[in-house]
Write an enzyme that holds these catalytic residues in place. Structure first.
Site, short mmCIF file in Angstrom:
data_model
loop_
_atom_site.label_atom_id
_atom_site.label_comp_id
_atom_site.label_asym_id
_atom_site.label_seq_id
_atom_site.Cartn_x
_atom_site.Cartn_y
_atom_site.Cartn_z
N ASP A 85 -12.34 -53.45 4.28
CA ASP A 85 -12.20 -51.84 3.79
C ASP A 85 -13.59 -51.16 3.76
OD1 ASP A 85 -13.73 -53.11 1.73
OD2 ASP A 85 -12.04 -52.92 0.30
N SER A 86 -14.03 -50.12 3.41
CA SER A 86 -15.06 -49.49 3.66
C SER A 86 -15.96 -49.41 2.50
CB SER A 86 -14.81 -47.85 3.58
OG SER A 86 -14.34 -47.21 2.73
N GLY A 87 -15.49 -49.99 1.45
CA GLY A 87 -16.13 -50.22 0.31
C GLY A 87 -16.17 -48.93 -0.66
N GLY A 88 -15.71 -48.00 -0.27
CA GLY A 88 -15.39 -46.72 -1.17
C GLY A 88 -14.99 -46.87 -2.47
N PHE A 89 -13.75 -47.45 -2.13
CA PHE A 89 -12.79 -47.65 -3.34
C PHE A 89 -13.43 -48.36 -4.51
CE2 PHE A 89 -9.35 -49.89 -5.76
CZ PHE A 89 -8.53 -48.69 -6.15
N ASP B 130 -14.56 -43.68 2.87
CA ASP B 130 -13.77 -42.33 2.16
C ASP B 130 -13.69 -42.27 0.78
OD1 ASP B 130 -12.13 -44.28 1.48
OD2 ASP B 130 -10.12 -42.93 1.85
N GLN C 82 -6.08 -38.68 3.24
CA GLN C 82 -6.09 -38.47 1.66
C GLN C 82 -5.38 -37.16 1.17
OE1 GLN C 82 -7.19 -40.30 -0.66
NE2 GLN C 82 -8.37 -41.97 0.31
N GLY D 133 -5.26 -43.19 -1.41
CA GLY D 133 -5.18 -42.75 -2.67
C GLY D 133 -3.67 -42.42 -3.24
N ASP E 179 -1.52 -54.28 2.22
CA ASP E 179 -2.39 -55.06 1.45
C ASP E 179 -2.54 -54.97 0.03
OD1 ASP E 179 -4.46 -52.92 1.43
OD2 ASP E 179 -5.40 -54.45 0.00
N CYS F 170 12.58 -71.21 -1.42
CA CYS F 170 11.13 -70.98 -0.81
C CYS F 170 10.89 -72.38 -0.18
CB CYS F 170 10.22 -70.61 -1.81
SG CYS F 170 8.42 -70.41 -1.26
N CYS G 72 7.73 -73.29 0.40
CA CYS G 72 6.31 -73.47 0.44
C CYS G 72 6.12 -74.83 -0.46
CB CYS G 72 5.57 -72.55 -0.36
SG CYS G 72 5.65 -72.65 -2.37
N CYS H 158 7.10 -75.22 -4.18
CA CYS H 158 8.61 -75.08 -4.48
C CYS H 158 9.16 -76.36 -3.85
CB CYS H 158 9.20 -73.86 -3.88
SG CYS H 158 8.80 -72.38 -4.73
N HIS I 16 2.65 -70.07 -3.47
CA HIS I 16 4.07 -69.65 -3.48
C HIS I 16 3.99 -68.13 -3.36
CE1 HIS I 16 7.96 -68.74 -4.38
NE2 HIS I 16 7.41 -67.99 -5.20
#
Lengths: 380, 380
Positions: free
Chosen positions: A97-101, A151, A194, A221, A271, A309, A311, A314, A340
């Site tokens: 990510d860009s770091g903005g958030f 952004d 946005q 956003g 994500d 599942c 995994c 489980c 899991h």
């Protein structure tokens, strides 16, 4: 000079089912089958997971956080150590990510101006500055397969005037990111739409970004506190504005039902910290909804967390044991639940992809949601 | 009625090198090659390790703690869930301690009488009582492969009079444990030699225990603060007093150099929290001594922690990455370091066994200690 063995970054749409898209993204570091869920590896680790285990769940790409990594261990240091993929021993593609958030949600004393943002580290109080150019440079230093434009994530609620000003700032920054981005074969730069919950602002933003031209488009956003219906309306409005031949990424989403809803509206990539964070707080995602393993009802339950599942959690352990690990504060509890939950998410995405391929996404979604809403198995 | 497919509990001495013994312990739940190191799985988990990973290091037996398990989740609950091995998904043998040591070191408001000890849980303040009979019963409920006699671990320092009284109490309790123990094929009850740092008390204790007759013999009350030389003198004095055809277990030991010294004095089995606990505090055991990965010298070191190690931590990750994980407080740091430390200990034991088999234990020990004392590799 393009190295002929490195594939170009390319999205191929393989099938559709309504607005839902089955696709494949080729990158310099491997392919990604979409719709895809990207586990979050904030500080160069998907928390409580070895990278081999992340891959075993079926994940093909992980996300790294520019904000966290620039503060610790530092982008230049990661570059000297071979880039984020080598540093964290993840051989596949990474998206940063860009770091903005995170600057807006985590940093102290942040000051936004038209050129960028100055802030203090939440780790040690040191002062830093991010601009579109520096964010892209950091992501280059990290060796990101997919770089995100820098952004401002418009908060919710925001007035139309605030949302418009914020979106237009992000669009100016998007152009600067595009100019700063160094093209490399199989690498990509994504723009971020946005505009808050205002359709005409989303239209303006999508037009601005497609005018600049990006390798993929994110919808930002959303999932920031707005009503669920508002998010869906914005997706329905925005996805059709984006080019068919580029991947679409809904940032920070979300719950299984949110992902299903977004896929059905044409989104390809997701994500969210939910599976990993929940795994550290005793919350599990199962085919029968969410389960809190701290609850005393599990104390002598010899059944697996999720019968369906595959995994190691489980396949190898009982709810009683997971309950004990959590009550005793044992590290193995988060380790197993994280595994899991990531497996659940990857299984969900694999199921979605198979359903789109076979033109039965509606039935698949109905079945998933029915199981989810049925709630947990009866206590013994 | 003996199930013919369950082997009897049996120790076979396969070779000697001086006083050191190469051997094999057969149990109902699998064999143990000795000298052996048993990872500590206090609360039904070797902390930060999946059981499959513990087995991958080469460990053949793990230890569980009666004190912790009786308090949480409770011995009867573990029994209803199939015993400790099923509960923690460890298919091999388990040894459970008697609870005596932890009552004295962890519990609140403990009151010792001739019949047993009453104490308050450190978890929730609830009142509990342990006697020789109840300790053996709990270990039976846990399904222990090897049950330890309930004793009082004589503290250091103790006067001769205190040590004698404490040891004699433990010997009376040892007889009660023997009487309470339910024989099952392939299961064992071990007695524990006490007597502080007083040779004639150790002699008296060994005679009392061999008079009762146990399947194996532990040497207790060492590594509790006494000088290293005193520990070695006690081992040299005590080991020859124990039957050749039974395994000998030095409880709570220890550092690699302590294990080497004890093996050379005839000890077969060890347990210690050191590799696991150190793994959670950034301390690593390596062929070049102990390494603190929090130290800034590792921040850009692209080398593995231990060049000679085959574990996933050393095969897949750099010192720089481990340093970052630790600084950032990431769970993966303890996960990787614990794995490495347990691998180091198991590799040490495998090296010891090979050296005894080939009659070169002195040379092996000298080489290990030389590497250890040489200290860490030079900074880059």
């Amino acid at each position: 000079m393009t190295d002929p063995i490195v594939p170009a970054f390319r999205y191929t749409r393989l099938a559709t089912d309504g607005a839902a898209r089955l696709g494949r993204v080729e990158t310099a570091h491997g392919a990604i089958d979409t719709p895809a869920f990207m586990p979050v590896g904030t500080a160069a680790t998907v928390k409580a997971m070895r990278p081999e285990s992340v891959a075993e769940t079926g994940a093909q790409i992980v996300l790294g956080n520019t904000y966290h990594l620039m503060l610790r261990p530092g982008a230049e240091r990661v570059a000297r150590l071979g880039g984020l993929r080598a540093f964290m021993a993840w051989p596949g593609p990474v998206l940063t990510d860009s770091g903005g958030f995170q600057v807006m949600s985590l940093a102290k004393l942040r000051r936004l101006d038209d050129d960028g943002v100055t802030f203090q580290s939440h780790v040690d109080g040191s002062r830093h500055r991010l601009t579109p150019e520096r964010s892209v440079e950091i992501q280059h230093l990290l060796g990101a397969t997919i770089t995100m434009a820098f952004d401002e994530c418009t908060p919710y609620p925001a007035t139309e005037e605030q949302a418009a000003a914020s979106m237009r700032l992000s669009m100016r920054w998007a152009g600067r990111c595009r100019a700063a981005f160094v093209e490399r074969p199989g690498h990509a730069l994504f723009g971020i739409v946005q505009g808050g919950v205002y359709p005409h602002l989303r239209t303006e933003s999508a037009a601005a970004l497609t005018g600049i031209g990006f390798d993929g488009y994110a919808i930002g956003g959303l999932a920031v506190g707005e009503p669920h219906d508002a998010m869906l309306r914005m997706l329905e409005h925005t996805a059709p504005l984006l080019p068919d031949d580029r991947p679409r990424y809904l940032m920070g989403v979300g719950r299984p039902q949110d992902i299903l809803a977004a896929v059905r509206r044409g989104v390809d990539m997701f994500d969210c910290v939910m599976p990993t964070r929940s795994g550290r707080t005793a919350q599990a995602f199962t085919r029968r909804g969410t389960v809190n393993l701290r609850n005393a009802r599990h104390a002598e339950d010899p059944r697996p967390l999720d019968e369906g599942c595959s995994c190691p959690c489980c396949q190898g352990h009982t709810r009683a044991y997971l309950h004990h690990l959590i009550r005793a504060g044992e590290i193995l509890g988060p380790m197993l639940l994280t595994w899991h939950n990531l497996q659940y998410y990857q299984d969900l995405m694999a199921g979605i992809r198979a359903a789109i391929a076979e033109g039965r996404l509606d039935a698949f979604a109905t079945a998933v949601l029915a199981g989810y809403e049925a709630g947990d198995v009866e206590p013994l």
